[in-house]
Design an enzyme around this catalytic site. Structure first.
Site, mmCIF file in Angstrom:
data_model
loop_
_atom_site.group_PDB
_atom_site.id
_atom_site.type_symbol
_atom_site.label_atom_id
_atom_site.label_comp_id
_atom_site.label_asym_id
_atom_site.label_seq_id
_atom_site.Cartn_x
_atom_site.Cartn_y
_atom_site.Cartn_z
ATOM 1 N N ASP A 44 0.855 -1.189 0.000
ATOM 2 C CA ASP A 44 0.000 0.000 0.000
ATOM 3 C C ASP A 44 0.892 1.241 0.000
ATOM 4 O OD1 ASP A 44 -2.285 1.856 0.605
ATOM 5 O OD2 ASP A 44 -3.330 -0.032 0.885
ATOM 6 N N HIS A 90 1.954 1.788 -3.243
ATOM 7 C CA HIS A 90 1.010 2.718 -3.851
ATOM 8 C C HIS A 90 1.544 4.140 -3.877
ATOM 9 C CE1 HIS A 90 -2.714 -0.080 -3.061
ATOM 10 N NE2 HIS A 90 -1.722 -0.682 -3.696
#
EC number: 3.2.1.15
Length: 507
Positions: free
Chosen positions: A256, A279
């Site tokens: 993430d 991310h």
């Protein structure tokens, strides 16, 4: 005074000394091996960790309080005892020794403690790999109410999250859906000031790795955070309601966000970040559940994004309110990164499209400067702003992005107002060209319009008297210069100076 009385008094004093020593024997009587190990493992950190009054460090080795570093036995109680003993001692060092692996359940490390307190991990701290053995807690190690605290070392903090991910995640119609209920954060630091986190390696947290809430004055240097690309919600560093952060020379690869800055945060500086997989770096998400969010003065200077799902991202939910402003990203390299530049005011985690709403968090004063590299998605620049609350003063300067395949990338712009300076590749048609960032001399009348640098108000200002202001250089003449030449067309703060042979002097 009789000799018998004097002898009795001396004997009583001796008893008191012995009793006091006995109460804290484990802390005060240090084995030579512990002290040697602490100083040996601290050689590389010695310049970074120092005590204001040169106090002598007192080492509290977890093994002396019953911890067993065989990777099997539970050492939770021993860690709690070590913390309780160390917390009240000035310049204490909570030591997890090298070449040992200690298994612990969730722990609460609360202050206030004495200043110059260091939690030093040179070995490995591991969580229970089986979720069934986990105590009912959303945080594995929770630090709170600390001041002048160091979390450091050359060791590893291993969340062993594999079972959590496999048990709680399923693939539905090609989409991975995870149940986050009960999945713990590895380390959370709350309500603390003057905190330093250095050199550690954090790996495989069941959920977020390192989270800060309501902290002030935090330095994070040289840490490594690792988790698989497909590990769900395993953010690297998350910051909420905090201010004055410095994050430097960190390497983060997770499933993430590498770094996420949440609501209520300001004055966040990040330098020399390596991110991937993950991310990217995110501001947000902001405004979830129609809430108000504020983020300001975030500066990323120097970063590399490698095979990330996003690069530089600002994400807000529809229906929220507030402001995200004064955000600067510069000197960034993208290597096969998806969505290298992304402002998304339609952030939504639902499988179906989220309803369009009128209110939104305002995004303004965002700069992307010296951004280059390759994009894995056709749209390398996406400025997707709210219909009702458009983005304002978005600035792109020296941005050059192409597809990994070598083909031309594109820019998608919706309701984003701002300007660019060349080069800009791909081009964003709705942005206006701005002036190049160089000093601009304006030939105007003796009395001219001057924009106040701070307030933006119009003032009448006459040229200064530059006689004897150029330190002997001639001719010394008034000159009107641009203070911040990167500002948009409708705002050019200017000021008068004295100039001689292209040298600038204050009048």
């Amino acid at each position: 005074m009789s000799m018998k009385f004097m002898a009795a008094l001396a004997f009583l004093a001796l008893q008191l000394i012995v009793m006091a020593a006995g109460e804290d024997q484990s802390a005060q009587i240090m084995l030579d091996s512990d002290t040697k190990q602490y100083h040996r493992s601290s050689r590389n950190l010695r310049k970074r960790v120092h005590h204001a009054r040169h106090d002598v460090a007192i080492v509290f080795n977890v093994e002396h309080y019953g911890a067993v570093g065989d990777g099997k036995h539970d050492s939770t109680d021993a860690f709690e005892k070590t913390w309780n003993a160390a917390c009240n001692k000035l310049s204490a060092v909570f030591l997890v020794p090298a070449n040992k692996k200690f298994v612990v359940n969730n722990l609460v490390f609360y202050g206030p403690c004495q200043p110059h307190f260091s939690f030093k991990v040179d070995g490995t701290i591991a969580a229970y790999p089986d979720p069934a053995k986990w105590k009912n807690s959303k945080i594995w190690m929770h630090f709170a109410r600390l001041t002048d605290f160091n979390l450091m070392g050359t060791g590893v903090i291993d969340g062993q999250g594999n079972r959590w991910w496999s048990d709680q995640c399923k693939t539905i119609n090609g989409r991975t859906v995870c149940n986050d209920k009960g999945r713990p954060t590895a380390i959370k630091i709350d309500f603390s000031k003057s905190v330093t986190v250095k050199e550690l390696t954090l790996t495989n947290s069941p959920e977020f790795h390192l989270v800060f809430g309501e902290c002030d004055g935090v330095k994070i240097q040289g840490i490594k955070i690792k988790a698989p690309r497909d590990s769900p919600n395993t953010d690297g560093i998350d910051i909420f309601a905090s201010k004055r952060f410095e994050i430097e020379k960190c390497t983060i690869g997770t499933g993430d966000d590498c770094v996420a800055v949440g609501t209520g945060s300001s004055n966040i500086t990040i330098k020399d970040l390596t991110c991937g997989p993950g991310h990217g770096m995110s501001i947000g998400s902001l405004g979830k559940g129609n809430s108000r969010s504020e983020v300001s003065f975030v500066h990323l200077d120097g970063a590399k994004f490698i095979d990330t799902q996003n690069g530089l991202r600002i994400k807000t939910w529809q229906g929220g309110s507030g402001l995200a402003s004064h955000i600067t990203y510069e000197n960034v390299e993208m290597i096969n990164a998806e969505n290298p530049i992304l402002i998304n005011q339609f952030y939504c985690t639902s499988a179906a499209a989220c309803k369009n709403q009128r209110s939104a968090v305002k995004i303004q004063d965002v700069t992307f400067k010296n951004i280059h590299g390759t994009s894995a998605t056709t749209a390398a620049i996406q400025l997707m702003c709210s219909d009702s609350v458009p983005c304002s003063n978005i600035k792109l300067s020296n941005v050059f992005l192409k597809l990994t395949s070598g083909k031309v990338a594109t820019c998608v712009n919706k309701n984003a107002n701002g300007y660019y300076t060349n080069p800009l590749n791909p081009s964003c048609k709705s942005l206006h060209p701005g002036r190049t960032p160089k000093e601009l001399e304006l030939h105007q009348k003796p009395t001219t319009l001057l924009m106040d640098e701070k307030m933006g108000a119009s003032l009448n200002s006459s040229p200064p008297n530059c006689k004897n202001k150029c330190k002997g250089c001639q001719p010394c003449k008034p000159k009107l210069i641009i203070v911040h030449p990167n500002q948009p067309e409708d705002y050019y703060p200017q000021r008068w100076v004295c100039s001689c042979h292209n040298k600038i002097y204050n009048p």
